[in-house]
Design an enzyme around this catalytic site. Structure first.
Site, PDB file in Angstrom:
ATOM      1  CE  LYS A   1     -80.784  88.154  42.985  1.00 56.18           C
ATOM      2  NZ  LYS A   1     -80.728  87.437  44.258  1.00 56.18           N
TER       3      LYS A   1
ATOM      4  CG  ASP B   1     -77.161  87.007  43.922  1.00 57.67           C
ATOM      5  OD1 ASP B   1     -78.038  86.381  44.525  1.00 57.67           O
ATOM      6  OD2 ASP B   1     -76.608  86.527  42.915  1.00 57.67           O
TER       7      ASP B   1
HETATM    8  P1  NDP Z   1     -70.438  84.882  46.072  1.00 58.28           P
HETATM    9  O1  NDP Z   1     -70.064  85.761  44.957  1.00 58.28           O
HETATM   10  O2  NDP Z   1     -70.084  85.287  47.456  1.00 58.28           O
HETATM   11  O3  NDP Z   1     -69.866  83.413  45.851  1.00 58.28           O
HETATM   12  C1  NDP Z   1     -70.168  82.669  44.714  1.00 58.28           C
HETATM   13  C2  NDP Z   1     -69.326  81.403  44.743  1.00 58.28           C
HETATM   14  O4  NDP Z   1     -69.746  80.544  43.701  1.00 58.28           O
HETATM   15  C3  NDP Z   1     -67.848  81.663  44.522  1.00 58.28           C
HETATM   16  O5  NDP Z   1     -67.115  80.691  45.189  1.00 58.28           O
HETATM   17  C4  NDP Z   1     -67.710  81.501  43.005  1.00 58.28           C
HETATM   18  O6  NDP Z   1     -66.401  81.154  42.575  1.00 58.28           O
HETATM   19  C5  NDP Z   1     -68.662  80.368  42.759  1.00 58.28           C
HETATM   20  N1  NDP Z   1     -69.229  80.442  41.410  1.00 58.28           N
HETATM   21  C6  NDP Z   1     -69.806  81.502  40.817  1.00 58.28           C
HETATM   22  N2  NDP Z   1     -70.186  81.191  39.562  1.00 58.28           N
HETATM   23  C7  NDP Z   1     -69.838  79.909  39.401  1.00 58.28           C
HETATM   24  C8  NDP Z   1     -69.956  78.995  38.318  1.00 58.28           C
HETATM   25  N3  NDP Z   1     -70.523  79.361  37.154  1.00 58.28           N
HETATM   26  N4  NDP Z   1     -69.497  77.743  38.499  1.00 58.28           N
HETATM   27  C9  NDP Z   1     -68.941  77.382  39.668  1.00 58.28           C
HETATM   28  N5  NDP Z   1     -68.787  78.192  40.724  1.00 58.28           N
HETATM   29  C10 NDP Z   1     -69.233  79.436  40.576  1.00 58.28           C
HETATM   30  O7  NDP Z   1     -72.028  84.677  45.943  1.00 58.28           O
HETATM   31  P2  NDP Z   1     -73.063  84.218  47.046  1.00 58.28           P
HETATM   32  O8  NDP Z   1     -72.442  83.220  47.948  1.00 58.28           O
HETATM   33  O9  NDP Z   1     -73.690  85.427  47.618  1.00 58.28           O
HETATM   34  O10 NDP Z   1     -74.187  83.523  46.155  1.00 58.28           O
HETATM   35  C11 NDP Z   1     -74.119  82.143  45.776  1.00 58.28           C
HETATM   36  C12 NDP Z   1     -75.497  81.672  45.365  1.00 58.28           C
HETATM   37  O11 NDP Z   1     -76.420  81.858  46.439  1.00 58.28           O
HETATM   38  C13 NDP Z   1     -76.121  82.421  44.178  1.00 58.28           C
HETATM   39  O12 NDP Z   1     -76.919  81.518  43.430  1.00 58.28           O
HETATM   40  C14 NDP Z   1     -77.029  83.438  44.838  1.00 58.28           C
HETATM   41  O13 NDP Z   1     -78.080  83.847  43.986  1.00 58.28           O
HETATM   42  C15 NDP Z   1     -77.540  82.623  46.019  1.00 58.28           C
HETATM   43  N6  NDP Z   1     -78.066  83.402  47.125  1.00 58.28           N
HETATM   44  C16 NDP Z   1     -77.280  84.304  47.783  1.00 58.28           C
HETATM   45  C17 NDP Z   1     -77.783  84.989  48.866  1.00 58.28           C
HETATM   46  C18 NDP Z   1     -76.929  85.884  49.706  1.00 58.28           C
HETATM   47  O14 NDP Z   1     -77.381  86.254  50.792  1.00 58.28           O
HETATM   48  N7  NDP Z   1     -75.712  86.220  49.305  1.00 58.28           N
HETATM   49  C19 NDP Z   1     -79.190  84.843  49.269  1.00 58.28           C
HETATM   50  C20 NDP Z   1     -79.909  83.802  48.568  1.00 58.28           C
HETATM   51  C21 NDP Z   1     -79.344  83.150  47.513  1.00 58.28           C
HETATM   52  P3  NDP Z   1     -65.342  82.288  42.150  1.00 58.28           P
HETATM   53  O15 NDP Z   1     -64.893  82.907  43.435  1.00 58.28           O
HETATM   54  O16 NDP Z   1     -64.298  81.546  41.422  1.00 58.28           O
HETATM   55  O17 NDP Z   1     -66.111  83.238  41.301  1.00 58.28           O
END
Ligand code: NDP
Length: 450
Positions: free
Chosen positions: A131, A171
């Site tokens: 990671k 991520d």
């Molecule tokens: P993105 O950056 O695409 O989206 C993240 C989302 O979560 C946004 O809506 C963001 O809001 C919100 N967010 C981020 N930090 C916070 C916080 N502290 N409190 C509340 N909301 C928050 O990321 P992903 O969708 O790719 O990833 C989301 C999760 O999924 C992570 O935990 C990641 O590790 C996990 N994951 C992702 C994978 C992937 O394929 N992308 C694979 C496996 C796991 P804002 O826009 O306001 O920042």
């Protein structure tokens, strides 16, 4: 952490972790959860204890920390910190995403890398765990600033990664735009067009179905677990936190499976519509315009926006799909969800629930699907992307989706049977940790003292 380790060997290992990394709470939390699950395993497997596999597993093979200098649009020099943890390569080359978010530090990267080893193993594909990321915040930066940052980041990272060594992907904060810049710089420096980076755009080697894989996979896993109880998504009220890559496609698939998604969030607040959310509007707001979710309420009369993202868990639902970030469900949120009738929590974000919240879900007897198992679809399709890049033979979207569905079904069956075998039927946390650990442990023992 609210539990206590009973086994002396595991307790000693955890004490060593606490002593060695006292300022890494997320890493400690992730390690504790796995060690706790392994208590019945160490009782049955003295060979694993003798080989000291667990003591080796809680220490990453390599943690790289580097400076990332870049120039902003005003001509000022900026400096961020870059990370890559190459956690464990017992069953294959390191693989895992990059996160760009101001909260990124060694603890977060190590917890994510540690979890990734088990998740990757559960996919049944030969991937080790890694990671990485940076405390850089792409939010509010121009495309040119993001490009210069990504180029500088890759100028250091390229020497540590490669298609047979370590494959980064996306991520939080690393989507199609960032992957494109990272891939472009890797290609320039190495003079190779290969599958080191996954999550690429379709015209330059990306896999159909990768963007939606984590969210869709989450719903496939959940649908299998619900089906075992004679239930399904149809007619259910669902709450999805986040509105990024994972959240959007979890919402889309849950809707396709007949559920009504009534709330989604971003880091500022959440929207609610009792009639169900329009995912196409959310895609336009978040993927195209890159704006705040609050704008949804202006676009859709009848929907309501509330400041404060944590309060999303006060919305009554049958199924909760946390898809934002780690520890987004604390004990209060967990109690509220269950009190309001929630019967299933399936984690799209990594380690969505605090340790207390996770215990609470398990003790309440609701269906609780931990991230390691439930969100493994993304990395599984990333591996398929690398595989298509190597063979030069792209798969169709239908082929990818069929493979994804099978992988998520197999993960569900593997995890639930491991839990049953160790006397913990229905405990998918223990099942996921035990099933993946045993395979990694066999590989480590076969490879000797390394
Ligand atoms: P993105 O950056 O695409 O989206 C993240 C989302 O979560 C946004 O809506 C963001 O809001 C919100 N967010 C981020 N930090 C916070 C916080 N502290 N409190 C509340 N909301 C928050 O990321 P992903 O969708 O790719 O990833 C989301 C999760 O999924 C992570 O935990 C990641 O590790 C996990 N994951 C992702 C994978 C992937 O394929 N992308 C694979 C496996 C796991 P804002 O826009 O306001 O920042």
């Amino acid at each position: 952490m609210s539990g206590v380790l009973k086994n002396e060997y595991l307790k000693k290992i955890f004490d060593e972790v606490m002593e060695r990394d006292p300022h890494e709470p997320e890493f400690q939390q992730a390690v504790f959860e796995v060690l706790e699950s392994l208590e019945p395993v160490v009782e049955k497997r003295p060979d694993i204890v003798k080989a000291d596999v667990i003591r080796r597993l809680v220490e990453p093979e390599r943690l790289i920390i580097f400076r990332v200098p870049w120039m902003d649009d005003a001509g000022n020099m900026r400096v961020n910190r870059g990370f890559r943890v190459q956690y464990n390569s017992a069953i294959g080359p390191y693989k895992g995403g990059l996160r760009f978010h101001p909260s990124v530090n060694a603890s977060i990267i190590k917890f994510l890398g540690f979890e990734q080893c088990f998740k990757n193993c559960l996919t049944t594909m030969p991937m080790g765990g890694g990671k990485g990321g940076s405390d850089f915040d792409p939010k509010g930066k121009s495309d040119n600033e993001v490009m210069r940052f990504c180029q500088s980041f890759m100028t250091e990272l390229y020497r540590h990664v490669g298609q047979f060594t370590d494959g980064p992907a996306g991520d939080i904060g690393v989507g199609a735009r960032e992957i494109g810049y990272l891939f472009g710089q890797h290609k320039r420096i190495t003079n190779e067009f290969n599958g080191t980076m996954s999550g690429k755009g379709i015209p330059y080697g990306g896999s159909l179905g990768r963007k939606s894989a984590t969210g869709y996979g989450l719903c496939y896993f959940t649908a299998n677990a619900l089906a075992a109880k004679g239930d399904g998504f149809a007619g259910k009220t669902v709450v999805v936190s986040g509105s990024g890559n994972v959240a959007i496609y979890a919402c889309e698939k849950a809707q396709e499976m007949g559920a009504k998604v009534v709330a989604m969030s971003d880091s500022c607040g959440y929207i609610y519509d009792e009639k169900g959310l329009d995912i196409e509007i959310i895609k336009t707001l978040k993927e195209v315009k890159r704006c705040r979710l609050s704008e949804y309420a202006q676009a859709v009369p009848g929907s309501v926006y509330t400041e404060g993202c944590c309060n999303i868990w006060s919305v009554p639902c049958d199924i909760a799909l946390p898809c934002a970030t780690q520890n987004e469900i604390d004990i209060k949120a967990a109690q509220l969800l269950v009190k309001n009738g929630c019967k299933c929590v399936a984690e799209g974000s990594n380690m969505s629930s605090t340790a207390e919240a996770a215990y609470y879900f398990i003790e309440s007897g609701i269906l609780y699907a931990p991230s390691k198992a439930a969100n493994a679809g993304g990395v599984a399709v990333s591996w398929m992307e690398m595989s298509q890049n190597s063979t030069r033979l792209p798969l169709t979207e239908e082929e990818i989706d069929a493979k994804l569905q099978k992988i998520m079904k197999d993960i569900y069956e593997n995890v639930s049977s491991a839990a049953k075998e160790f006397g913990l039927e229905g405990n998918f946390v223990a099942g996921a940790n035990i099933a993946s650990f045993l395979k990694i442990a066999e590989a480590m023992m076969a490879q000797g003292c390394c």
